[in-house]
Design a protein around this motif. Structure first.
Motif, PDB file in Angstrom:
ATOM      1  N   ALA A 149      34.766  36.943  54.987  1.00  9.72           N
ATOM      2  CA  ALA A 149      36.168  36.883  55.410  1.00  9.72           C
ATOM      3  C   ALA A 149      37.020  36.502  54.196  1.00  9.72           C
ATOM      4  O   ALA A 149      36.496  36.051  53.172  1.00  9.72           O
ATOM      5  N   ASP A 150      38.339  36.669  54.326  1.00  6.86           N
ATOM      6  CA  ASP A 150      39.232  36.296  53.221  1.00  6.86           C
ATOM      7  C   ASP A 150      38.990  34.831  52.844  1.00  6.86           C
ATOM      8  O   ASP A 150      38.924  33.955  53.724  1.00  6.86           O
ATOM      9  N   ASN A 151      38.847  34.567  51.570  1.00  8.96           N
ATOM     10  CA  ASN A 151      38.669  33.204  51.040  1.00  8.96           C
ATOM     11  C   ASN A 151      37.384  32.509  51.489  1.00  8.96           C
ATOM     12  O   ASN A 151      37.237  31.297  51.297  1.00  8.96           O
ATOM     13  N   GLU A 152      36.466  33.242  52.087  1.00 10.53           N
ATOM     14  CA  GLU A 152      35.317  32.548  52.691  1.00 10.53           C
ATOM     15  C   GLU A 152      34.426  31.833  51.667  1.00 10.53           C
ATOM     16  O   GLU A 152      33.905  30.747  51.948  1.00 10.53           O
ATOM     17  N   LEU A 153      34.251  32.432  50.483  1.00 12.83           N
ATOM     18  CA  LEU A 153      33.400  31.736  49.488  1.00 12.83           C
ATOM     19  C   LEU A 153      33.985  30.363  49.151  1.00 12.83           C
ATOM     20  O   LEU A 153      33.251  29.401  48.922  1.00 12.83           O
ATOM     21  N   LEU A 154      35.336  30.287  49.147  1.00 15.66           N
ATOM     22  CA  LEU A 154      35.977  28.991  48.845  1.00 15.66           C
ATOM     23  C   LEU A 154      35.618  27.959  49.909  1.00 15.66           C
ATOM     24  O   LEU A 154      35.419  26.779  49.606  1.00 15.66           O
ATOM     25  N   HIS A 155      35.536  28.413  51.169  1.00 18.25           N
ATOM     26  CA  HIS A 155      35.200  27.487  52.261  1.00 18.25           C
ATOM     27  C   HIS A 155      33.718  27.120  52.233  1.00 18.25           C
ATOM     28  O   HIS A 155      33.344  25.959  52.378  1.00 18.25           O
ATOM     29  N   LEU A 156      32.868  28.139  52.029  1.00 13.83           N
ATOM     30  CA  LEU A 156      31.419  27.887  52.054  1.00 13.83           C
ATOM     31  C   LEU A 156      31.015  26.886  50.972  1.00 13.83           C
ATOM     32  O   LEU A 156      30.083  26.112  51.152  1.00 13.83           O
ATOM     33  N   PHE A 157      31.738  26.933  49.821  1.00 12.94           N
ATOM     34  CA  PHE A 157      31.333  26.085  48.696  1.00 12.94           C
ATOM     35  C   PHE A 157      32.418  25.066  48.331  1.00 12.94           C
ATOM     36  O   PHE A 157      32.577  24.702  47.169  1.00 12.94           O
ATOM     37  N   SER A 158      33.130  24.600  49.371  1.00 13.34           N
ATOM     38  CA  SER A 158      34.237  23.661  49.121  1.00 13.34           C
ATOM     39  C   SER A 158      33.742  22.303  48.608  1.00 13.34           C
ATOM     40  O   SER A 158      34.525  21.520  48.081  1.00 13.34           O
ATOM     41  N   ASP A 159      32.448  22.012  48.730  1.00 13.57           N
ATOM     42  CA  ASP A 159      31.916  20.756  48.172  1.00 13.57           C
ATOM     43  C   ASP A 159      31.737  20.833  46.657  1.00 13.57           C
ATOM     44  O   ASP A 159      31.439  19.820  46.015  1.00 13.57           O
ATOM     45  N   LEU A 160      31.881  22.043  46.114  1.00 12.65           N
ATOM     46  CA  LEU A 160      31.731  22.210  44.662  1.00 12.65           C
ATOM     47  C   LEU A 160      33.109  22.307  44.003  1.00 12.65           C
ATOM     48  O   LEU A 160      34.100  22.601  44.670  1.00 12.65           O
ATOM     49  N   GLN A 161      33.137  22.077  42.689  1.00 13.95           N
ATOM     50  CA  GLN A 161      34.392  22.271  41.948  1.00 13.95           C
ATOM     51  C   GLN A 161      34.551  23.755  41.629  1.00 13.95           C
ATOM     52  O   GLN A 161      33.666  24.347  40.998  1.00 13.95           O
ATOM     53  N   ILE A 162      35.652  24.344  42.076  1.00 10.29           N
ATOM     54  CA  ILE A 162      35.864  25.778  41.830  1.00 10.29           C
ATOM     55  C   ILE A 162      36.269  25.977  40.368  1.00 10.29           C
ATOM     56  O   ILE A 162      37.224  25.362  39.887  1.00 10.29           O
ATOM     57  N   VAL A 163      35.535  26.825  39.674  1.00 14.70           N
ATOM     58  CA  VAL A 163      35.826  27.115  38.267  1.00 14.70           C
ATOM     59  C   VAL A 163      36.562  28.454  38.150  1.00 14.70           C
ATOM     60  O   VAL A 163      37.553  28.578  37.442  1.00 14.70           O
ATOM     61  N   ILE A 164      36.053  29.458  38.862  1.00 15.40           N
ATOM     62  CA  ILE A 164      36.667  30.795  38.876  1.00 15.40           C
ATOM     63  C   ILE A 164      36.623  31.311  40.309  1.00 15.40           C
ATOM     64  O   ILE A 164      35.584  31.187  40.976  1.00 15.40           O
ATOM     65  N   TYR A 165      37.738  31.879  40.791  1.00  9.24           N
ATOM     66  CA  TYR A 165      37.689  32.580  42.072  1.00  9.24           C
ATOM     67  C   TYR A 165      38.514  33.850  41.951  1.00  9.24           C
ATOM     68  O   TYR A 165      39.617  33.827  41.408  1.00  9.24           O
ATOM     69  N   HIS A 166      37.971  34.951  42.443  1.00  6.26           N
ATOM     70  CA  HIS A 166      38.628  36.237  42.250  1.00  6.26           C
ATOM     71  C   HIS A 166      38.451  37.066  43.520  1.00  6.26           C
ATOM     72  O   HIS A 166      37.328  37.337  43.937  1.00  6.26           O
ATOM     73  N   GLU A 167      39.568  37.399  44.140  1.00  5.81           N
ATOM     74  CA  GLU A 167      39.539  38.258  45.328  1.00  5.81           C
ATOM     75  C   GLU A 167      40.901  38.956  45.402  1.00  5.81           C
ATOM     76  O   GLU A 167      41.927  38.291  45.480  1.00  5.81           O
ATOM     77  N   GLU A 168      40.926  40.277  45.364  1.00  9.05           N
ATOM     78  CA  GLU A 168      42.201  40.997  45.281  1.00  9.05           C
ATOM     79  C   GLU A 168      42.612  41.658  46.578  1.00  9.05           C
ATOM     80  O   GLU A 168      43.768  42.089  46.713  1.00  9.05           O
ATOM     81  N   GLY A 169      41.653  41.789  47.511  1.00  8.72           N
ATOM     82  CA  GLY A 169      41.980  42.419  48.784  1.00  8.72           C
ATOM     83  C   GLY A 169      42.562  43.802  48.583  1.00  8.72           C
ATOM     84  O   GLY A 169      42.011  44.628  47.848  1.00  8.72           O
ATOM     85  N   THR A 170      43.705  44.055  49.245  1.00  9.11           N
ATOM     86  CA  THR A 170      44.349  45.375  49.126  1.00  9.11           C
ATOM     87  C   THR A 170      45.734  45.246  48.485  1.00  9.11           C
ATOM     88  O   THR A 170      46.613  46.074  48.685  1.00  9.11           O
TER      89      THR A 170
END
Ligand code: SAM
Length: 191
Positions: A149-170
């Motif tokens: 789902a949109d932004n789901e990796l951010l939710h699944l790994f919210s216990d970690l520090q996000i270094v890079i996130y990339h999702e462009e959708g449409t």
């Protein structure tokens, strides 16, 4: 797909792409120069080959024996050492506090996320890339269960520090850019 189908696919297909995922190819410079890395659900192991070439002690697991055999042959032909294992990663997830780097590409089983976080050592990095439900065409798995789902990796790994996130959708000019997938690099911080 079942393990039987994956085995057949790796047995019969000689034209499968053997390129590392964008999350690893574009951000190789973020990898540590020493340590232990795991390519989970590695398939033919393009990511594992990159990790081993980078100098990391590299482990690669997949339940498809035909893929593991092909990876082992490829590693030997390139004089690289990769510790391969035919292993069902849901039945036998990675052990706690073991890896400096974990790579998951084009595989999604949400119940595995807590084990991935636990399996990283302090400061360990997770490289994750897979298909999204928001798409510009029909590439990737048809079953939405295997798509983010949109932004789901951010939710699944919210216990970690996000270094890079990339999702462009449409968004914007869909003839350009990184579409149909999301990628994340995140670090385990111990406070
Ligand atoms: C789409 S392929 C991706 C392979 C590789 N990561 C890549 O990006 O080229 C998905 C892989 O997950 C593996 N797989 C699926 N379920 C698995 C499980 N429970 N345990 C281990 N491997 C599994 C399949 O055998 C297949 O090689």
């Amino acid at each position: 797909m079942s393990v039987i189908e994956w085995n057949q696919r790796y047995q019969t297909t000689t034209t499968l792409p053997l390129q590392p995922c964008k999350v690893l190819a574009d951000y190789t410079y973020l990898l540590p120069t020493t340590g232990i890395a795991l390519d989970l659900a590695c398939g033919l192991g393009a990511n594992a080959l990159l990790l081993a070439r980078h100098g990391l002690e590299t482990h690669a697991w997949d339940y498809a024996e035909t893929a593991i055999k092909r990876l082992q042959a490829k590693a030997q032909s390139q004089q690289l050492q990769i510790h391969t294992q035919v292993r069902d990663i849901i039945a036998s997830p990675p052990p706690a506090d073991t890896y400096d780097v974990i790579v998951v590409c084009h595989f999604l089983d949400r119940q595995l996320s807590p084990a991935l976080i636990k399996s990283l050592k302090p400061n360990g990095l997770l490289f994750y890339q897979t298909f999204t439900r928001t798409t510009i065409n029909e590439a990737g798995p048809k079953n939405p269960r295997f798509r983010l789902a949109d932004n789901e990796l951010l939710h699944l790994f919210s216990d970690l520090q996000i270094v890079i996130y990339h999702e462009e959708g449409t968004i914007g000019d869909i003839t350009q850019g990184f579409r149909n997938e999301a990628l994340l690099i995140a670090r385990k911080i111990i406070v």
